[in-house]
Design a protein around this motif. Structure first.
Motif, PDB file in Angstrom:
ATOM      1  N   THR A   1      -1.232 -11.609  -0.964  1.00 36.31           N
ATOM      2  CA  THR A   1      -1.729 -10.654   0.030  1.00 36.31           C
ATOM      3  C   THR A   1      -0.638 -10.186   0.995  1.00 36.31           C
ATOM      4  O   THR A   1      -0.928  -9.447   1.947  1.00 36.31           O
ATOM      5  N   PHE A   2       0.599 -10.560   0.747  1.00 33.85           N
ATOM      6  CA  PHE A   2       1.684 -10.130   1.630  1.00 33.85           C
ATOM      7  C   PHE A   2       1.709  -8.612   1.831  1.00 33.85           C
ATOM      8  O   PHE A   2       1.814  -8.126   2.973  1.00 33.85           O
ATOM      9  N   PRO A   3       1.614  -7.791   0.766  1.00 33.33           N
ATOM     10  CA  PRO A   3       1.653  -6.337   0.992  1.00 33.33           C
ATOM     11  C   PRO A   3       0.506  -5.843   1.870  1.00 33.33           C
ATOM     12  O   PRO A   3       0.667  -4.863   2.598  1.00 33.33           O
ATOM     13  N   VAL A   4      -0.648  -6.522   1.814  1.00 26.70           N
ATOM     14  CA  VAL A   4      -1.800  -6.114   2.628  1.00 26.70           C
ATOM     15  C   VAL A   4      -1.507  -6.342   4.104  1.00 26.70           C
ATOM     16  O   VAL A   4      -1.640  -5.436   4.937  1.00 26.70           O
ATOM     17  N   TYR A   5      -1.104  -7.552   4.444  1.00 24.71           N
ATOM     18  CA  TYR A   5      -0.846  -7.861   5.849  1.00 24.71           C
ATOM     19  C   TYR A   5       0.382  -7.130   6.367  1.00 24.71           C
ATOM     20  O   TYR A   5       0.436  -6.734   7.540  1.00 24.71           O
ATOM     21  N   ALA A   6       1.378  -6.952   5.517  1.00 25.38           N
ATOM     22  CA  ALA A   6       2.587  -6.250   5.941  1.00 25.38           C
ATOM     23  C   ALA A   6       2.277  -4.810   6.323  1.00 25.38           C
ATOM     24  O   ALA A   6       2.801  -4.286   7.309  1.00 25.38           O
ATOM     25  N   ARG A   7       1.390  -4.175   5.553  1.00 23.43           N
ATOM     26  CA  ARG A   7       1.132  -2.743   5.724  1.00 23.43           C
ATOM     27  C   ARG A   7       0.008  -2.453   6.708  1.00 23.43           C
ATOM     28  O   ARG A   7       0.029  -1.433   7.406  1.00 23.43           O
ATOM     29  N   HIS A   8      -0.996  -3.329   6.775  1.00 23.77           N
ATOM     30  CA  HIS A   8      -2.220  -2.992   7.497  1.00 23.77           C
ATOM     31  C   HIS A   8      -2.447  -3.818   8.765  1.00 23.77           C
ATOM     32  O   HIS A   8      -3.504  -3.677   9.393  1.00 23.77           O
ATOM     33  N   THR A   9      -1.507  -4.674   9.147  1.00 22.97           N
ATOM     34  CA  THR A   9      -1.651  -5.462  10.368  1.00 22.97           C
ATOM     35  C   THR A   9      -0.295  -5.568  11.066  1.00 22.97           C
ATOM     36  O   THR A   9       0.722  -5.118  10.535  1.00 22.97           O
ATOM     37  N   ASP A  10      -0.332  -6.188  12.235  1.00 25.65           N
ATOM     38  CA  ASP A  10       0.915  -6.549  12.907  1.00 25.65           C
ATOM     39  C   ASP A  10       1.126  -8.058  12.883  1.00 25.65           C
ATOM     40  O   ASP A  10       1.912  -8.605  13.650  1.00 25.65           O
ATOM     41  N   PHE A  11       0.410  -8.764  11.993  1.00 25.90           N
ATOM     42  CA  PHE A  11       0.508 -10.213  11.887  1.00 25.90           C
ATOM     43  C   PHE A  11       1.859 -10.623  11.299  1.00 25.90           C
ATOM     44  O   PHE A  11       2.511  -9.853  10.579  1.00 25.90           O
ATOM     45  N   ASP A  12       2.249 -11.861  11.576  1.00 25.46           N
ATOM     46  CA  ASP A  12       3.380 -12.459  10.866  1.00 25.46           C
ATOM     47  C   ASP A  12       2.961 -12.760   9.436  1.00 25.46           C
ATOM     48  O   ASP A  12       1.801 -13.129   9.183  1.00 25.46           O
ATOM     49  N   CYS A  13       3.893 -12.625   8.505  1.00 27.19           N
ATOM     50  CA  CYS A  13       3.607 -12.795   7.080  1.00 27.19           C
ATOM     51  C   CYS A  13       4.435 -13.940   6.508  1.00 27.19           C
ATOM     52  O   CYS A  13       5.596 -14.121   6.883  1.00 27.19           O
ATOM     53  N   SER A  14       3.831 -14.693   5.573  1.00 25.39           N
ATOM     54  CA  SER A  14       4.498 -15.893   5.048  1.00 25.39           C
ATOM     55  C   SER A  14       4.536 -15.954   3.532  1.00 25.39           C
ATOM     56  O   SER A  14       4.025 -16.895   2.926  1.00 25.39           O
ATOM     57  N   PRO A  15       5.167 -14.981   2.884  1.00 25.32           N
ATOM     58  CA  PRO A  15       5.354 -15.123   1.430  1.00 25.32           C
ATOM     59  C   PRO A  15       6.390 -16.203   1.144  1.00 25.32           C
ATOM     60  O   PRO A  15       7.244 -16.489   1.992  1.00 25.32           O
ATOM     61  N   GLY A  16       6.321 -16.804  -0.032  1.00 29.90           N
ATOM     62  CA  GLY A  16       7.294 -17.821  -0.396  1.00 29.90           C
ATOM     63  C   GLY A  16       7.898 -17.589  -1.767  1.00 29.90           C
ATOM     64  O   GLY A  16       9.116 -17.633  -1.944  1.00 29.90           O
ATOM     65  N   THR A  17       7.043 -17.306  -2.738  1.00 32.21           N
ATOM     66  CA  THR A  17       7.488 -17.181  -4.124  1.00 32.21           C
ATOM     67  C   THR A  17       8.436 -16.002  -4.318  1.00 32.21           C
ATOM     68  O   THR A  17       9.239 -15.987  -5.259  1.00 32.21           O
ATOM     69  N   PHE A  18       8.389 -15.012  -3.416  1.00 31.48           N
ATOM     70  CA  PHE A  18       9.228 -13.817  -3.538  1.00 31.48           C
ATOM     71  C   PHE A  18      10.690 -14.166  -3.775  1.00 31.48           C
ATOM     72  O   PHE A  18      11.407 -13.433  -4.468  1.00 31.48           O
ATOM     73  N   ILE A  19      11.161 -15.257  -3.203  1.00 25.62           N
ATOM     74  CA  ILE A  19      12.590 -15.546  -3.195  1.00 25.62           C
ATOM     75  C   ILE A  19      13.121 -15.802  -4.604  1.00 25.62           C
ATOM     76  O   ILE A  19      14.258 -15.448  -4.931  1.00 25.62           O
ATOM     77  N   LEU A  20      12.303 -16.400  -5.477  1.00 23.32           N
ATOM     78  CA  LEU A  20      12.718 -16.684  -6.853  1.00 23.32           C
ATOM     79  C   LEU A  20      11.860 -15.944  -7.881  1.00 23.32           C
ATOM     80  O   LEU A  20      12.308 -15.687  -8.990  1.00 23.32           O
ATOM     81  N   TRP A  21      10.625 -15.653  -7.516  1.00 21.37           N
ATOM     82  CA  TRP A  21       9.650 -14.989  -8.387  1.00 21.37           C
ATOM     83  C   TRP A  21       9.432 -15.807  -9.660  1.00 21.37           C
ATOM     84  O   TRP A  21      10.126 -16.788  -9.925  1.00 21.37           O
ATOM     85  N   ASP A  22       8.462 -15.467 -10.451  1.00 25.04           N
ATOM     86  CA  ASP A  22       8.219 -16.183 -11.703  1.00 25.04           C
ATOM     87  C   ASP A  22       7.388 -15.327 -12.642  1.00 25.04           C
ATOM     88  O   ASP A  22       6.973 -14.207 -12.291  1.00 25.04           O
ATOM     89  N   LYS A  23       7.154 -15.837 -13.819  1.00 27.08           N
ATOM     90  CA  LYS A  23       6.434 -15.070 -14.836  1.00 27.08           C
ATOM     91  C   LYS A  23       4.981 -14.822 -14.427  1.00 27.08           C
ATOM     92  O   LYS A  23       4.433 -13.737 -14.664  1.00 27.08           O
TER      93      LYS A  23
END
Length: 371
Positions: A226-248
């Motif tokens: 849900t990172f793109p949702v909160y990033a685009r539609h709120t002013d909340f802090d966002c906490s993605p993690g998997t982005f750094i390495l990504w996976d299949k």
């Protein structure tokens, strides 16, 4: 997203031990740039370090201007202290001996501002008592149960908890924490639809808490799906993690997030037990095995191989053209779930931007570094 052909090939691969975890520095750096481009303010980023657990990657994030982090264990928090991160949330409610360890963190890494989650008054009272005895003020975030049913207080009960916390000495309520890991639909529209009521709940709760005199509460919400949702539609802090390495798994599920796959597991064929079977050294101990067999690893240089079985030290695959494979051949595997895969390895072999090879410690895979 980088798409050059055979980007994963490692120079002098005949010298490498297998199985091994491999990080690709150039792709990691590009992922950090992609992440920063998805928010209107880098100060809203609070990436979770549970995916990489690595000091070198943490330093790359800090060098890129990211200074707030989230973690799940005391060891991960200590890694962030070693990196001199400015602001660290332990996204886990410390209980028992971990309360003592949390205070040791605060003592040992005074240059880092540590906070933790709370979801009940009993634990809060224990932390408050120690804070008084240590003459420290502890920053806390209210952990909200927004659908995971794993930890947290229900949003409708949070007002009462916060009111009770205000009576405890040396406790400073900094904000709200809402993790919605149950929302992982492939459709971004469906993820937005499911996150919208949570966003409304969080805004309403902030308003009601303002009546208690607690204004300007920070809100930390979501994970990677849900990172793109909160990033685009709120002013909340966002906490993605998997982005750094990504996976299949995430590559297949979330097409709108164009991160690079930046970590692989390398493996060699160790045997050809029958006419159509080959066996590699990629067992349970080298790649996460919580998913069904077909969704554990995908071989970039042998996509037609079909997983037949896996044990602690072996992965057996069916080959339509076994003559194309020989004992000793290297296979480059993309894990479906990178987070627990990283935790299986003490070190990662890093292919640096200059094509040199170096080893990075997965330092916080341990339960304890020094504290």
């Amino acid at each position: 997203m980088m798409q050059q052909q055979d980007w994963y090939l490692i120079p002098n691969e005949e010298t490498l031990e297998t199985p091994a975890l491999v990080f690709y520095e150039t792709r990691i750096r590009e992922n950090i740039g992609i992440l920063k481009g998805m928010v209107n303010d880098v100060g809203r980023l609070r990436p979770h370090v549970k995916t990489h657990k690595c000091l070198e990657i943490t330093n790359m994030l800090i060098d890129a201007g990211i200074h707030k982090f989230k973690c799940a264990t005391i060891a991960e928090a200590e890694m962030l202290g070693l990196a001199k991160a400015k602001d660290v949330l332990l996204a886990y409610q410390p209980v028992g001996e971990n309360i003592n360890r949390f205070f040791k963190l605060i003592d040992q890494y005074s240059g880092t501002s540590f906070s933790c989650l709370l979801d009940n008054i009993e634990t809060a009272s224990s932390i408050s008592d120690m804070a008084v005895s240590e003459n420290k003020v502890v920053k806390v975030y209210i952990d909200l149960n927004v659908g995971m049913n794993r930890t947290g207080v229900l949003p409708e009960l949070a007002h009462g908890l916060v009111a009770a916390l205000l009576s405890l000495p040396h406790i400073n309520v900094k904000g709200l924490h809402a993790y919605d890991g149950h929302i992982h639909d492939s459709s971004i529209a469906i993820r937005y639809e499911k996150a919208a009521p949570i966003i409304a709940q969080l805004h309403h709760l902030k308003e009601t808490l303002a009546a208690l005199g607690i204004e300007d509460l920070a809100v930390i919400a979501g994970g990677t799906p849900t990172f793109p949702v909160y990033a685009r539609h709120t002013d909340f802090d966002c906490s993605p993690g998997t982005f750094i390495l990504w996976d299949k798994g995430y590559q297949d599920a979330f097409a709108e997030q164009q991160f690079n796959t930046a970590a692989l597991v390398i493996s060699r064929i160790v045997s050809k037990p029958t006419e159509d079977l080959i066996c590699t050294d990629l067992g349970h101990k080298a790649v996460a095995a919580e998913k069904e067999l077909k969704n554990r690893v995908f071989f970039l240089n042998a996509p037609q191989l079909e997983v037949q079985s896996q044990s602690e030290e072996h992965l057996v695959l069916k080959a339509e053209n076994p003559v194309n494979y020989k004992v000793g051949d290297m296979l480059y595997g993309l894990p479906y779930h990178i987070c627990p895969t990283v935790a299986l390895h003490e070190k990662a072999l890093c292919l640096a931007s200059d094509q040199s090879l170096k080893y990075w410690n997965i330092i916080s895979r341990k339960r304890k570094i020094t504290i």
